[in-house]
Design a protein around this motif. Structure first.
Motif, PDB file in Angstrom:
ATOM      1  N   TRP A   1       6.460  17.887  -7.361  1.00 15.42           N
ATOM      2  CA  TRP A   1       6.564  17.284  -6.024  1.00 15.42           C
ATOM      3  C   TRP A   1       5.191  16.943  -5.434  1.00 15.42           C
ATOM      4  O   TRP A   1       5.115  16.259  -4.431  1.00 15.42           O
ATOM      5  CB  TRP A   1       7.340  18.198  -5.085  1.00 15.42           C
ATOM      6  CG  TRP A   1       6.709  19.551  -4.851  1.00 15.42           C
ATOM      7  CD1 TRP A   1       5.616  19.830  -4.085  1.00 15.42           C
ATOM      8  CD2 TRP A   1       7.135  20.804  -5.381  1.00 15.42           C
ATOM      9  NE1 TRP A   1       5.327  21.172  -4.105  1.00 15.42           N
ATOM     10  CE2 TRP A   1       6.256  21.798  -4.892  1.00 15.42           C
ATOM     11  CE3 TRP A   1       8.188  21.187  -6.220  1.00 15.42           C
ATOM     12  CZ2 TRP A   1       6.397  23.148  -5.223  1.00 15.42           C
ATOM     13  CZ3 TRP A   1       8.314  22.527  -6.528  1.00 15.42           C
ATOM     14  CH2 TRP A   1       7.433  23.487  -6.047  1.00 15.42           C
ATOM     15  N   ASP A   2       4.106  17.443  -6.047  1.00 25.50           N
ATOM     16  CA  ASP A   2       2.769  17.120  -5.564  1.00 25.50           C
ATOM     17  C   ASP A   2       2.099  16.018  -6.372  1.00 25.50           C
ATOM     18  O   ASP A   2       0.915  15.730  -6.165  1.00 25.50           O
ATOM     19  CB  ASP A   2       1.885  18.367  -5.576  1.00 25.50           C
ATOM     20  CG  ASP A   2       2.100  19.223  -4.342  1.00 25.50           C
ATOM     21  OD1 ASP A   2       2.543  18.675  -3.324  1.00 25.50           O
ATOM     22  OD2 ASP A   2       1.832  20.438  -4.386  1.00 25.50           O
ATOM     23  N   LEU A   3       2.816  15.429  -7.277  1.00 27.20           N
ATOM     24  CA  LEU A   3       2.284  14.322  -8.056  1.00 27.20           C
ATOM     25  C   LEU A   3       2.665  12.990  -7.418  1.00 27.20           C
ATOM     26  O   LEU A   3       3.756  12.839  -6.863  1.00 27.20           O
ATOM     27  CB  LEU A   3       2.831  14.362  -9.489  1.00 27.20           C
ATOM     28  CG  LEU A   3       2.302  15.481 -10.390  1.00 27.20           C
ATOM     29  CD1 LEU A   3       3.141  15.562 -11.661  1.00 27.20           C
ATOM     30  CD2 LEU A   3       0.844  15.259 -10.739  1.00 27.20           C
ATOM     31  N   ARG A   4       1.766  12.062  -7.491  1.00 27.10           N
ATOM     32  CA  ARG A   4       2.097  10.679  -7.154  1.00 27.10           C
ATOM     33  C   ARG A   4       2.585  10.015  -8.435  1.00 27.10           C
ATOM     34  O   ARG A   4       2.006  10.205  -9.504  1.00 27.10           O
ATOM     35  CB  ARG A   4       0.855   9.966  -6.625  1.00 27.10           C
ATOM     36  CG  ARG A   4       1.059   8.486  -6.326  1.00 27.10           C
ATOM     37  CD  ARG A   4      -0.249   7.829  -5.963  1.00 27.10           C
ATOM     38  NE  ARG A   4      -0.692   8.239  -4.638  1.00 27.10           N
ATOM     39  CZ  ARG A   4      -1.949   8.175  -4.219  1.00 27.10           C
ATOM     40  NH1 ARG A   4      -2.890   7.750  -5.046  1.00 27.10           N
ATOM     41  NH2 ARG A   4      -2.279   8.538  -3.005  1.00 27.10           N
TER      42      ARG A   4
ATOM     43  N   ARG B   1      -2.632  13.099  -9.836  1.00 29.64           N
ATOM     44  CA  ARG B   1      -3.124  13.900  -8.714  1.00 29.64           C
ATOM     45  C   ARG B   1      -4.650  13.840  -8.730  1.00 29.64           C
ATOM     46  O   ARG B   1      -5.271  13.954  -9.787  1.00 29.64           O
ATOM     47  CB  ARG B   1      -2.651  15.347  -8.860  1.00 29.64           C
ATOM     48  CG  ARG B   1      -3.021  16.285  -7.707  1.00 29.64           C
ATOM     49  CD  ARG B   1      -2.144  16.050  -6.498  1.00 29.64           C
ATOM     50  NE  ARG B   1      -2.277  17.128  -5.504  1.00 29.64           N
ATOM     51  CZ  ARG B   1      -1.695  17.115  -4.331  1.00 29.64           C
ATOM     52  NH1 ARG B   1      -0.918  16.093  -3.992  1.00 29.64           N
ATOM     53  NH2 ARG B   1      -1.856  18.095  -3.470  1.00 29.64           N
ATOM     54  N   TYR B   2      -5.254  13.666  -7.566  1.00 27.11           N
ATOM     55  CA  TYR B   2      -6.708  13.595  -7.428  1.00 27.11           C
ATOM     56  C   TYR B   2      -7.320  12.540  -8.355  1.00 27.11           C
ATOM     57  O   TYR B   2      -8.384  12.746  -8.931  1.00 27.11           O
ATOM     58  CB  TYR B   2      -7.346  14.953  -7.697  1.00 27.11           C
ATOM     59  CG  TYR B   2      -6.976  16.014  -6.691  1.00 27.11           C
ATOM     60  CD1 TYR B   2      -7.446  15.960  -5.388  1.00 27.11           C
ATOM     61  CD2 TYR B   2      -6.142  17.062  -7.042  1.00 27.11           C
ATOM     62  CE1 TYR B   2      -7.097  16.925  -4.461  1.00 27.11           C
ATOM     63  CE2 TYR B   2      -5.787  18.037  -6.128  1.00 27.11           C
ATOM     64  CZ  TYR B   2      -6.268  17.970  -4.835  1.00 27.11           C
ATOM     65  OH  TYR B   2      -5.921  18.929  -3.918  1.00 27.11           O
TER      66      TYR B   2
ATOM     67  N   ALA C   1       0.277   0.449 -11.094  1.00 29.22           N
ATOM     68  CA  ALA C   1      -0.767   1.461 -10.968  1.00 29.22           C
ATOM     69  C   ALA C   1      -0.207   2.699 -10.281  1.00 29.22           C
ATOM     70  O   ALA C   1       0.499   2.600  -9.279  1.00 29.22           O
ATOM     71  CB  ALA C   1      -1.938   0.904 -10.160  1.00 29.22           C
ATOM     72  N   VAL C   2      -0.543   3.865 -10.819  1.00 30.42           N
ATOM     73  CA  VAL C   2      -0.121   5.108 -10.176  1.00 30.42           C
ATOM     74  C   VAL C   2      -1.082   5.499  -9.068  1.00 30.42           C
ATOM     75  O   VAL C   2      -0.746   6.245  -8.157  1.00 30.42           O
ATOM     76  CB  VAL C   2       0.031   6.236 -11.227  1.00 30.42           C
ATOM     77  CG1 VAL C   2      -1.329   6.662 -11.765  1.00 30.42           C
ATOM     78  CG2 VAL C   2       0.771   7.426 -10.646  1.00 30.42           C
ATOM     79  N   SER C   3      -2.296   5.001  -9.144  1.00 28.46           N
ATOM     80  CA  SER C   3      -3.283   5.181  -8.078  1.00 28.46           C
ATOM     81  C   SER C   3      -4.250   4.002  -8.150  1.00 28.46           C
ATOM     82  O   SER C   3      -4.360   3.349  -9.188  1.00 28.46           O
ATOM     83  CB  SER C   3      -4.044   6.500  -8.246  1.00 28.46           C
ATOM     84  OG  SER C   3      -4.779   6.487  -9.452  1.00 28.46           O
ATOM     85  N   PRO C   4      -4.947   3.711  -7.082  1.00 26.29           N
ATOM     86  CA  PRO C   4      -5.909   2.608  -7.146  1.00 26.29           C
ATOM     87  C   PRO C   4      -6.967   2.891  -8.204  1.00 26.29           C
ATOM     88  O   PRO C   4      -7.370   4.052  -8.402  1.00 26.29           O
ATOM     89  CB  PRO C   4      -6.521   2.592  -5.737  1.00 26.29           C
ATOM     90  CG  PRO C   4      -5.549   3.321  -4.879  1.00 26.29           C
ATOM     91  CD  PRO C   4      -4.913   4.344  -5.755  1.00 26.29           C
TER      92      PRO C   4
ATOM     93  N   ARG D   1       5.577   5.946  -3.723  1.00 26.62           N
ATOM     94  CA  ARG D   1       5.178   6.491  -5.012  1.00 26.62           C
ATOM     95  C   ARG D   1       5.181   8.026  -5.001  1.00 26.62           C
ATOM     96  O   ARG D   1       5.032   8.629  -6.050  1.00 26.62           O
ATOM     97  CB  ARG D   1       3.761   6.020  -5.379  1.00 26.62           C
ATOM     98  CG  ARG D   1       3.653   4.575  -5.896  1.00 26.62           C
ATOM     99  CD  ARG D   1       2.212   4.282  -6.210  1.00 26.62           C
ATOM    100  NE  ARG D   1       1.990   3.016  -6.895  1.00 26.62           N
ATOM    101  CZ  ARG D   1       1.734   1.866  -6.308  1.00 26.62           C
ATOM    102  NH1 ARG D   1       1.730   1.796  -4.977  1.00 26.62           N
ATOM    103  NH2 ARG D   1       1.505   0.771  -7.014  1.00 26.62           N
ATOM    104  N   GLU D   2       5.317   8.625  -3.850  1.00 22.61           N
ATOM    105  CA  GLU D   2       5.264  10.082  -3.736  1.00 22.61           C
ATOM    106  C   GLU D   2       6.606  10.635  -3.272  1.00 22.61           C
ATOM    107  O   GLU D   2       7.256  10.032  -2.413  1.00 22.61           O
ATOM    108  CB  GLU D   2       4.175  10.511  -2.753  1.00 22.61           C
ATOM    109  CG  GLU D   2       2.779  10.164  -3.193  1.00 22.61           C
ATOM    110  CD  GLU D   2       1.729  10.531  -2.157  1.00 22.61           C
ATOM    111  OE1 GLU D   2       0.535  10.467  -2.496  1.00 22.61           O
ATOM    112  OE2 GLU D   2       2.099  10.861  -1.008  1.00 22.61           O
ATOM    113  N   PRO D   3       7.028  11.781  -3.822  1.00 23.82           N
ATOM    114  CA  PRO D   3       8.253  12.422  -3.322  1.00 23.82           C
ATOM    115  C   PRO D   3       8.072  12.891  -1.884  1.00 23.82           C
ATOM    116  O   PRO D   3       6.945  13.094  -1.406  1.00 23.82           O
ATOM    117  CB  PRO D   3       8.441  13.618  -4.268  1.00 23.82           C
ATOM    118  CG  PRO D   3       7.522  13.380  -5.418  1.00 23.82           C
ATOM    119  CD  PRO D   3       6.414  12.524  -4.918  1.00 23.82           C
ATOM    120  N   ALA D   4       9.174  13.099  -1.207  1.00 19.92           N
ATOM    121  CA  ALA D   4       9.116  13.510   0.194  1.00 19.92           C
ATOM    122  C   ALA D   4       8.440  14.867   0.373  1.00 19.92           C
ATOM    123  O   ALA D   4       7.916  15.163   1.442  1.00 19.92           O
ATOM    124  CB  ALA D   4      10.533  13.549   0.777  1.00 19.92           C
TER     125      ALA D   4
END
Length: 891
Positions: A222-225, A245-246, A633-636, A693-696
């Motif tokens: 749940w903390d992953l994008r 993450r990060y 993309a999962v992150s920029p 892209r992120e869970p609630a």
């Protein structure tokens, strides 16, 4: 449709399914463990108990019997009680019994938050631990770099061995029992041999098998994008979700696609993501060997392009890549012009031939689902386990279709009743024929396997076509072998012919097309699958590039060459590439390379630009089925890196926009206009919102940045897609192409994908992601096969073939830490008889002379390899640059 009653209410459900599947499709929260949508039912866990009533009067009186929903067939008038007190109490007691010896280590378990056991425990109402005695304990095993083993969490559901042994064909994972204990593992510690072992991390419902690569940088689900993506490591086009993450990708999981990968990935696709953090990544732009700022590098590229255009002659050479996105290749083609656009694909000719079959062939292309449903398969010249492992898994399921039809259907055994079906079929397999130069893992399920040189395999293919249609030319020496194959294909309802580029033989593709055409003329409906090695081999071929050797030898006064995501030293004969690089080191010429990784071509470049990887940018791949699919993309990307198409757009002074590139592509090449429908456009909204892209439950930006500041930074913007980089956005199910992760209330494990499907094992609601670009028009129904001359061995020489390697054979995934542990070193394989005559022994170092150069490698013996042939692994730099297949000498 059938009418059933559940808790007194009437429902319409489909036939040929168990009650558990029907109840899940209706939205009932009924716990289960041993049942799996791809594996069927065995009734091992007793968790899905419901009350079955004889009639309405019995239901009113509460008179019924407990049955397991997974073992109960749906029938018209079936009456079930799910919420009934006795059934609910039974389920609660079963889960308590299963949990007696479980360590209750959720806070430290890698499965926490995505655990099927947690979901089912809550669902069954078990919330108090009463067991106060010593628990059984086990010793865990080392199972290799992909999986971590924690046997104490096991509840004996048998999913792992059922998937590993029965579904995927592995032989080294066992259920070993003594007295009242069962142990799931290997006979001794060691790396699991199956190329699908990583799926155990998703198949296991309790955390016995977890992702060992995630463990190195663990983050709760749940903390992953997340981002919807497509595997970049072969041409099958499997759908994945990448978790970040990060700024670091932590895990790859399967993203269900009804027509492509279904519920499973191969281990290259699951673990190849580690290349994104490899030391070989190109992290910053370089000009003349010195690091430079991204804006300075862009200005330099604009200056180089401007100088060429101002000169008015010569132009720019562009080298497209089969591992770069369709948008990046088109942007380069548009920049340099179609006449100066070349393919860096060593299999470009075969890819163009495959594209011709997709457009005008005698039979349509097969999706992986359609391959799985085939009841006769001819594999012509391709080691599928190594070149397209997910297709090999589909062929394994195809091998069961005829035994199920002939042995189970007459007995009334439904396909979903897995244990009974396997008891009835035993070791029977359907008509699968494997025709390859060397032995493959699919030989174990093949009715017949033939070994020959590629030209002789093509002759065998022509002989099969001749047996189907006597008007076609045959090959008399293969007549006996061709007969059973032709008869089995003709008797099948859904025959499949598979070939590919591994042998480097156009004759094999011609032979496959001739077999398909002959079947069509006999009134059958075959499907055809042509395996291409890279993620966008077919997409590049659709842009009609010129051959790579022409580009390497091109003159005409060109002063600028741009190489897109390819190491030329691995994609063409070494002398040709060396001459090219030498010409472009001076004399007023400039070489520009855009790529994700460092290699000799980036080292030789005047300007090297870091390209975003599949996790860092947006784009489209076209798989070997001809299906265009979007990745996001999962992150920029890091400030220094950009998608290759973005670099090229900015170099021409355009405001870069993915939709804009695709719109120009659709105009320039109307055949590819379907790519616009591969995913919703950037302005797509549901309820006026983008998709998150992120869970609630994601802990969010404040928590991540608390070490620097407690104020919440502004989230990054995403102008190119309908996705956000936050948890804010449309909360319900998005379109399939924009589904970044699967979650639904009460379902946190991988089984959360079931509510997203139209029906279990069917397509996602609203349709699966992507769009088929090509449909064969039948223009090749008259395809004929002119048999090539028989293979003629040469004294003192070997015809050296490339041998596909699942691990280490692909340019990006082999840089990942876990995949690298599986990769083999350089070797050359020959027949034992040839080795014996030369006095060579297994493991000896030998010299291989190819293209006027010598390479050293370890000798391996391939007992079934025909005389006069030698094989070397794809992925070794020296052999990749040898221009294979070719004649060579071994000393």
């Amino acid at each position: 449709m059938l009418s059933i009653a559940v808790d007194g209410a009437r429902y319409e459900v489909g036939s040929e399914r168990c009650a558990l599947q029907a109840l899940l499709e209706l939205g009932f929260h009924l716990p289960y463990f041993c049942w799996h949508p791809a594996l069927g039912a065995v009734g091992a866990c007793r968790q899905c108990a419901v009350k079955q009533y004889k009639d309405e009067a019995g239901e009113r009186a509460g008179e019924g019997r407990l049955v397991m929903a997974c073992m109960t067939a749906v029938s018209d008038g079936l009456r079930l009680g799910v919420a009934e007190a006795e059934a609910a109490g039974f389920r609660r007691a079963v889960i308590e019994g299963l949990m007696l010896h479980h360590p209750h280590d959720c806070p430290v378990c890698d499965e926490g938050g995505q655990c099927h056991l947690q979901d089912m425990t809550v669902m069954a109402g078990h919330d108090t631990r009463r067991y106060r005695f010593a628990k059984r304990t086990f010793r865990n095993q080392h199972l290799g770099p992909f999986l971590h083993h924690e046997m104490n969490r096991c509840i004996q559901c048998y999913r792992c061995v059922r998937f590993y042994r029965e579904y995927a064909g592995g032989g080294d994972l066992e259920a070993m029992g003594i007295r009242d204990q069962v142990y799931f593992g290997r006979a001794r510690d060691g790396t699991l041999e199956s190329e699908f072992a990583g799926n155990l991390a998703e198949v296991c419902p309790t955390g016995v098998f977890t992702d060992a690569t995630l463990k190195r940088h663990y983050t709760r689900k749940w903390d992953l994008r997340w981002a919807p993506s497509v595997c970049a490591h072969c041409g099958a086009g499997c759908n994945t979700s990448l978790g970040e993450r990060y700024g670091e990708v932590r895990v790859t999981v399967n993203r269900y696609h009804g027509e492509v990968n279904g519920y499973f990935l191969c281990d290259r696709g699951r673990y190849g993501y580690e290349y994104l953090a490899a030391p070989e990544r190109l992290r910053a732009p370089r000009w003349q060997g010195a690091a430079t700022a991204p804006d300075s590098a862009l200005a330099r590229l604009q200056e180089l392009i401007g100088e060429v255009r101002a000169g008015g002659a010569g132009g720019i050479l562009g080298f497209g890549s089969p591992r770069a996105s369709l948008e990046s290749n088109f942007a380069l083609r548009e920049l340099v012009g179609a006449g100066h656009f070349f393919s860096a694909d060593p299999d470009a000719g075969l890819a163009a031939q495959a594209l011709g079959l997709l457009r005008h062939g005698p039979a349509p292309a097969a999706s992986l689902r359609q391959a799985e449903e085939s009841d006769a398969v001819l594999v012509l010249g391709e080691d599928l386990t190594q070149s397209a492992a997910r297709l090999a898994l589909s062929v394994r399921q195809a091998a069961r279709q005829q035994p199920l039809r002939e042995l189970c259907d007459p007995l009334g055994i439904p396909r979903w009743l897995d244990h009974a079906a396997r008891e009835a079929t035993q070791a029977a397999t359907g008509p699968v024929f494997v025709l390859t130069p060397a032995a493959t893992r699919l030989d174990a399920i093949a009715r017949a396997a033939h070994r020959a040189a590629p030209d002789d395999l093509a002759r065998l293919g022509c002989a099969i076509a001749h047996r189907l249609d006597a008007a076609l030319p045959g090959a008399e020496e293969w007549a006996a072998a061709a007969g059973p194959v032709a008869a089995a294909l003709l008797a099948a309802e859904r025959p499949l012919i598979v070939t590919g580029a591994s042998c480097g033989s156009p004759a094999l593709l011609d032979a496959a097309a001739a077999v398909a055409a002959a079947l069509v003329r006999r009134g059958r409906r075959p499907r055809l699958s042509v395996v291409l090695p890279e993620a966008n081999s077919l997409g590049l071929a659709a842009l009609a590039p010129r051959p790579l050797p022409e580009g390497l030898e091109a003159g005409g006064g060109a002063t600028l060459a741009i190489v897109l995501e390819a190491d030329l030293t691995r994609r063409a004969p070494a002398p040709l590439v060396e001459r090219f690089l030498e010409r472009w080191r001076g004399g007023g010429r400039r070489l520009v390379v855009l790529d994700q990784i460092e290699h000799p071509t980036t080292t030789a470049a005047a300007l090297a630009l870091p390209a975003a990887g599949v996790a860092e940018g947006d784009g489209t791949f076209v798989n070997f089925e001809g299906r265009a699919q979007r990745f996001f993309a999962v992150s920029p990307p890091a400030p220094a890196a950009r998608e290759s198409w973005r670099w090229l757009e900015q170099a021409q002074g355009r405001a870069p926009a993915l939709d804009g590139v695709l719109a120009r592509l659709a105009t320039a090449l109307p055949e590819l206009a379907g790519t616009l429908r591969a995913a919703p456009a950037a302005d797509f909204r549901l309820a006026q919102q983008k998709m998150p892209r992120e869970p609630a439950r994601c802990s969010g930006r404040t928590a991540m940045d608390a070490a620097r500041a407690v104020s919440e930074p502004k989230p990054p913007a995403d102008a190119d897609t309908a996705l956000t980089f936050t948890m804010e956005g449309y909360a319900a199910q998005p379109p399939a192409a924009l589904t970044a992760f699967f979650w639904s209330p009460g379902w946190n494990s991988p089984q959360a994908q079931l509510p997203y499907q139209q029906a279990i094992n069917a397509s996602l609601r609203g349709g699966d992601a992507g769009v088929r670009l090509f449909e064969a028009d039948g223009g090749g129904e008259t395809a004929a096969c002119a048999p090539p001359p028989p293979f003629a061995p040469r004294a003192g020489s070997f015809w050296v073939l490339r041998l596909p390697q699942l691990f280490g054979g692909e340019e990006l995934s082999r840089l990942g830490r876990a995949v690298a542990e599986h990769a083999s070193g350089a070797f050359v394989g020959v027949n034992p008889a040839a080795a014996g005559r030369a006095g060579w022994r297994e493991g000896a170092r030998v010299r291989v002379a190819l293209d006027g150069r010598e390479h050293t490698a370890a000798l391996r013996l391939f007992p079934e390899l025909p005389e006069g042939l030698a094989v070397v692994p794809v992925g070794d730099a020296a052999f990749d640059a040898a221009g294979l297949p070719a004649w060579g000498e071994i000393r």
